[in-house]
Design a protein around this motif. Structure first.
Motif, PDB file in Angstrom:
ATOM      1  N   PRO A  56       0.695   6.922  -4.499  1.00 41.13           N
ATOM      2  CA  PRO A  56       1.288   7.905  -5.398  1.00 41.13           C
ATOM      3  C   PRO A  56       2.063   9.014  -4.681  1.00 41.13           C
ATOM      4  O   PRO A  56       2.994   9.572  -5.248  1.00 41.13           O
ATOM      5  CB  PRO A  56       0.096   8.472  -6.167  1.00 41.13           C
ATOM      6  N   GLU A  57       1.711   9.329  -3.451  1.00 41.95           N
ATOM      7  CA  GLU A  57       2.348  10.455  -2.767  1.00 41.95           C
ATOM      8  C   GLU A  57       3.688  10.078  -2.128  1.00 41.95           C
ATOM      9  O   GLU A  57       4.507  10.938  -1.841  1.00 41.95           O
ATOM     10  CB  GLU A  57       1.434  11.007  -1.678  1.00 41.95           C
ATOM     11  N   PRO A  61     -10.770   1.368  -4.816  1.00 46.97           N
ATOM     12  CA  PRO A  61     -11.722   2.470  -4.721  1.00 46.97           C
ATOM     13  C   PRO A  61     -13.140   2.021  -5.091  1.00 46.97           C
ATOM     14  O   PRO A  61     -13.287   1.269  -6.047  1.00 46.97           O
ATOM     15  CB  PRO A  61     -11.182   3.475  -5.751  1.00 46.97           C
ATOM     16  N   GLY A  62     -14.095   2.473  -4.347  1.00 51.75           N
ATOM     17  CA  GLY A  62     -15.454   2.000  -4.560  1.00 51.75           C
ATOM     18  C   GLY A  62     -15.507   0.531  -4.220  1.00 51.75           C
ATOM     19  O   GLY A  62     -15.125   0.134  -3.134  1.00 51.75           O
ATOM     20  N   ILE A  63     -15.972  -0.272  -5.174  1.00 49.61           N
ATOM     21  CA  ILE A  63     -16.014  -1.710  -4.931  1.00 49.61           C
ATOM     22  C   ILE A  63     -15.098  -2.407  -5.915  1.00 49.61           C
ATOM     23  O   ILE A  63     -15.232  -3.598  -6.155  1.00 49.61           O
ATOM     24  CB  ILE A  63     -17.449  -2.259  -5.050  1.00 49.61           C
ATOM     25  N   TYR A 112     -17.563 -12.432   4.368  1.00 55.24           N
ATOM     26  CA  TYR A 112     -17.300 -11.915   5.709  1.00 55.24           C
ATOM     27  C   TYR A 112     -18.192 -10.716   6.009  1.00 55.24           C
ATOM     28  O   TYR A 112     -18.825 -10.647   7.062  1.00 55.24           O
ATOM     29  CB  TYR A 112     -15.823 -11.526   5.820  1.00 55.24           C
ATOM     30  N   TYR A 129      -5.374   3.477  -6.712  1.00 51.60           N
ATOM     31  CA  TYR A 129      -6.381   4.541  -6.733  1.00 51.60           C
ATOM     32  C   TYR A 129      -7.095   4.615  -8.073  1.00 51.60           C
ATOM     33  O   TYR A 129      -7.791   5.562  -8.342  1.00 51.60           O
ATOM     34  CB  TYR A 129      -5.731   5.882  -6.377  1.00 51.60           C
ATOM     35  N   GLN A 186       0.849  -1.199   0.000  1.00 46.06           N
ATOM     36  CA  GLN A 186       0.000   0.000   0.000  1.00 46.06           C
ATOM     37  C   GLN A 186       0.880   1.243   0.000  1.00 46.06           C
ATOM     38  O   GLN A 186       0.607   2.206  -0.700  1.00 46.06           O
ATOM     39  CB  GLN A 186      -0.892  -0.007   1.243  1.00 46.06           C
ATOM     40  N   ASP A 245      -9.857   0.831 -12.582  1.00 47.30           N
ATOM     41  CA  ASP A 245      -9.715  -0.103 -13.696  1.00 47.30           C
ATOM     42  C   ASP A 245      -8.575  -1.084 -13.496  1.00 47.30           C
ATOM     43  O   ASP A 245      -8.601  -2.196 -14.010  1.00 47.30           O
ATOM     44  CB  ASP A 245      -9.492   0.678 -14.997  1.00 47.30           C
ATOM     45  N   GLN A 280      -4.633  -3.793   1.721  1.00 47.10           N
ATOM     46  CA  GLN A 280      -4.200  -2.850   0.690  1.00 47.10           C
ATOM     47  C   GLN A 280      -5.234  -1.793   0.357  1.00 47.10           C
ATOM     48  O   GLN A 280      -4.926  -0.618   0.250  1.00 47.10           O
ATOM     49  CB  GLN A 280      -3.821  -3.627  -0.576  1.00 47.10           C
ATOM     50  N   THR A 281      -6.478  -2.216   0.139  1.00 41.86           N
ATOM     51  CA  THR A 281      -7.458  -1.259  -0.381  1.00 41.86           C
ATOM     52  C   THR A 281      -8.789  -1.297   0.356  1.00 41.86           C
ATOM     53  O   THR A 281      -9.632  -0.458   0.118  1.00 41.86           O
ATOM     54  CB  THR A 281      -7.787  -1.585  -1.851  1.00 41.86           C
ATOM     55  N   SER A 282      -8.994  -2.232   1.240  1.00 39.92           N
ATOM     56  CA  SER A 282     -10.309  -2.548   1.815  1.00 39.92           C
ATOM     57  C   SER A 282     -11.410  -2.548   0.764  1.00 39.92           C
ATOM     58  O   SER A 282     -12.512  -2.056   0.992  1.00 39.92           O
ATOM     59  CB  SER A 282     -10.658  -1.673   3.016  1.00 39.92           C
TER      60      SER A 282
END
Lengths: 298, 410
Positions: A134-135, A245-247, A257, A156, A129, A159, A240-242
């Motif tokens: 990017p930062e 972004p979005g789903i 779960y 982030y 992560q 796609d 990493q992303t839970s």
């Protein structure tokens, strides 16, 4: 010559071994088979937080396959699965073949490649992560080197986010596959290499047409390990992303779960996990057939 | 001799009674951000001071992470002494299964029904006339936090309502600011959506959908406006690259973002950063459009335990949580509103006073967690978070799917 003793019936042979395996058989039956049946049974009910027996037929399954998040999850699992299967096998084999060239410091390299496997998926996910952020990570580094328009932010970008997770998965898992492959390569008789050299067969052809077919059992072991890792991929995504972004990076295990514990909808979670079981069975049965059916023929 | 015996007996009795009284209770909660942790410390101090022992069981992550852990511990036969849960439908089945302690006796002794305002909080704790939880605070979601620094940098006036913020968005972006900070965790975008639904659709339409579950209102023109506004909001927040809500609040504190729609718990973060309401930041209840607040909040539930002494300690903790001094100490640190109106909150800051006034005016709504089942709440969450991050989903499509979820709730 008359038999002095009646032959004992087949089931009485190796009594002690059979007795000793009873606890394990019992565990397997109750825990695995029993709990699986229990889950399938309750997937046809409308159980919420606690299991109940209000049967609703296939309602949970209809809802499941109408839910966009589940469809995205399945699609992600397919992409992750196919890529991770191919890449792990190819990378693992290549690394093993390279290590097998009687290079110096083989032990050191082996440790380095296997090291990520010592980390849990959660740690792997968190590390990647940061690397992919990017930062702070790769993008920041390359930009500081002068390429200011460089963009690399898979986590982030909806796609390609699943590939960001794939990178971490491969990084973590290919070391183990390398070790298994290396063991397999070492098991090949050196006479075979000598014979190939005498016949003037190029090395790569020897690998492809002689060594790899001989390593079939090793490949199957690796395949089972990778496949079981794919189906249960969960913690990597959470770290990493839970799912974001979005789903965009949701996976089936996370759906199960979340539905069971967060949405307090056991029925829906059971339906989803039954579908996961089904997908494993679909893969497992042909494999078992090839594996055990083949032996009988031999 | 007799004297010595009595003294000895008294010492033993004293020792015993102390040992009995100092019962250790494990308390699980998910308050881990700076402001929240400071508030929990107040609770722990008060409980320890009363002679018992607070064993902190903080679970990192949001409620979404903590709730499953808490619930499986209760169901799995490893109950903690007390636990935070949002009151409402989440605990209903646990109560039905007899896993939670009946607090009716404490509630009657402490006259909760008279002191707790609004009484709907106590009603959410009550099932079949019995009280099962102690409400601790009132949390409202309907706040828009604005950074004065960000607007000064972008050379625009600090907005007074949602529309002005939308109008200021291009200038904020030109100044390199994120107009609206929304963290990546699903509950955050879902929360923002609910706030917008109340503020933009108005109280009546909101009630028709979220309380009465009328699908025809969910498909109607009022909610079309809500989805159109959510569409603007998702564009304004697209560049937020943070996960947690307090990181998003931090963007507002440091002037990296223009505003954030977040519950009043964000208040604690501003306080911790030594910012002053009105000078460094502005808070607008109901987005400055409809000044209403929803009265959800945190409540503590006490799982049934076998140990009698623990049960007594649980009851003492429940009484303590609603008591006046704890209500003041806790809520000032947490930035939430107290559950009783008979206490003095002079030291409260501007934002809290705004909240108290709205509360006193009775412009209140129930929280989503009180009106919808967790199943429906997560389905809406899934939908909104998908909508928020995928610009390809049109507001109209999202609205249709939203109406379907609402009509499926029974």
């Amino acid at each position: 010559m008359a038999a002095t003793q009646q032959p004992r019936p087949a089931w009485l042979k190796n009594m002690s071994a059979k007795l000793a395996s009873i606890p394990m058989v019992f565990t397997a039956l109750v825990i695995f088979v029993g709990c699986t049946l229990w889950t399938v049974y309750y997937s046809f009910t409308n159980s919420k937080l606690l299991p109940n027996s209000n049967f609703v037929g296939l309602d949970q399954y209809t809802r499941l396959w109408e839910t966009n998040r589940w469809l995205v999850s399945v699609e992600n699992l397919v992409i992750y699965g196919v890529c991770s299967l191919i890449l792990s096998l190819v990378l693992g084999f290549l690394l093993a073949a390279l290590l097998d060239q009687k290079i110096r410091f083989e032990n050191t390299f082996r440790s380095i490649f296997l090291y990520p496997f010592a980390l849990s998926f959660i740690v792997t996910g968190l590390v990647w992560q940061w690397i992919l952020n990017p930062e702070y990570g790769v993008q920041h580094l390359v930009r500081q080197l002068g390429w200011t328009s460089f963009t690399f932010d898979p986590l982030y970008n909806a796609d390609i986010v699943i590939y960001g997770i794939l990178i971490a998965g491969i990084w973590q898992g290919s070391g183990l596959i390398m070790c298994i492959m290396l063991a397999g390569l070492r098991g090949i008789d050196s006479e075979i290499w000598k014979a190939a050299r005498v016949d003037g067969i190029p090395t790569w052809k020897t690998y492809l047409w002689v060594v790899i077919p001989m390593m079939k059992p090793v490949f199957i072991t690796a395949l089972v390990l990778i496949a079981s890792g794919i189906v249960k991929v969960y913690d990597l995504v959470v770290a990493q992303t839970s799912g974001g972004p979005g789903i965009a990076s949701e996976v089936p295990a996370k759906y199960v779960y979340d539905k069971m514990f967060q949405a307090q909808n056991l029925g829906q979670g059971f339906a989803a996990s039954t579908m996961m079981l089904l997908s494993v069975v679909v893969i497992l049965i042909p494999w078992a057939y090839l594996q055990f059916g083949g032996k009988r023929r031999g | 001799m007799k004297m010595i015996k009595t003294v000895l007996a008294a010492t033993v009795a004293l020792g015993l009674s102390q040992a009995v009284y100092a019962t250790e209770l494990e308390v699980t909660h998910w308050w881990t951000s700076g402001g929240e942790a400071a508030a929990v410390t107040e609770l722990a101090k008060a409980f320890d001071a009363s002679g018992d022992k607070w064993k902190d069981g903080a679970i990192a992550g949001s409620g979404g992470t903590a709730r499953p852990i808490i619930i499986s511990r209760i169901m799995g036969g490893d109950p903690m002494g007390a636990t935070q849960l949002n009151h409402g439908k989440q605990a209903e089945e646990l109560i039905a299964a007899g896993l939670l302690l009946d607090l009716t006796e404490v509630a009657e002794k402490e006259k909760w029904r008279e002191v707790i305002k609004p009484v709907s909080l106590l009603d959410s704790c009550t099932v079949n006339g019995k009280v099962y939880c102690a409400p601790l605070n009132i949390h409202s979601w309907q706040w828009l936090w604005l950074s004065h620094k960000a607007f000064a940098d972008a050379k625009v006036e600090v907005p007074k309502n949602w529309d002005e913020l939308v109008a200021a968005a291009p200038k904020l972006e030109a100044a390199g600011k994120v107009p609206l900070a929304v963290g990546q965790q699903p509950w955050q975008s879902a929360g923002v959506f609910n706030v917008m639904a109340i503020a933009i659709a108005g109280m009546d339409s909101w009630k028709a959908v979220f309380v009465d579950k009328k699908a025809e209102v969910a498909t109607g023109a009022e909610f079309a406006k809500v989805f159109a506004a959510a569409d603007q909001a998702r564009k304004m927040s697209a560049k937020t690259n943070v996960q947690d809500w307090n990181q998003a609040t931090n963007l507002v504190i440091t002037g990296g973002a223009g505003g954030q729609i977040m519950g009043d718990w964000a208040q604690g973060e501003f306080q911790l950063a030594n910012q002053t309401a009105g000078k460094d930041y502005t808070c607008l209840p109901g987005l400055g459009v409809n000044e209403v607040i929803s009265t959800g909040g945190d409540a503590f539930y006490f799982p049934v335990v076998k140990d009698k002494e623990k049960t007594e300690a649980q009851k003492r903790l429940a009484a303590l949580m609603v008591s006046q001094q704890v209500q003041v100490a806790f809520n000032l640190k947490k930035g939430s509103l107290p559950v009783r109106s008979d206490i003095d909150l002079n030291t409260a800051n501007d934002c809290m006073k705004k909240g108290l006034k709205i509360l006193a005016d009775g412009k209140i709504l129930p929280d989503v967690n009180q009106t919808l089942t967790p199943d429906t709440v997560t389905q809406i969450e899934d939908l909104i978070v998908e909508f928020w991050n995928d610009q390809k989903i049109s507001p109209a499509d999202a609205q249709a799917r939203f109406a379907k979820i609402i009509s499926a709730e029974k």
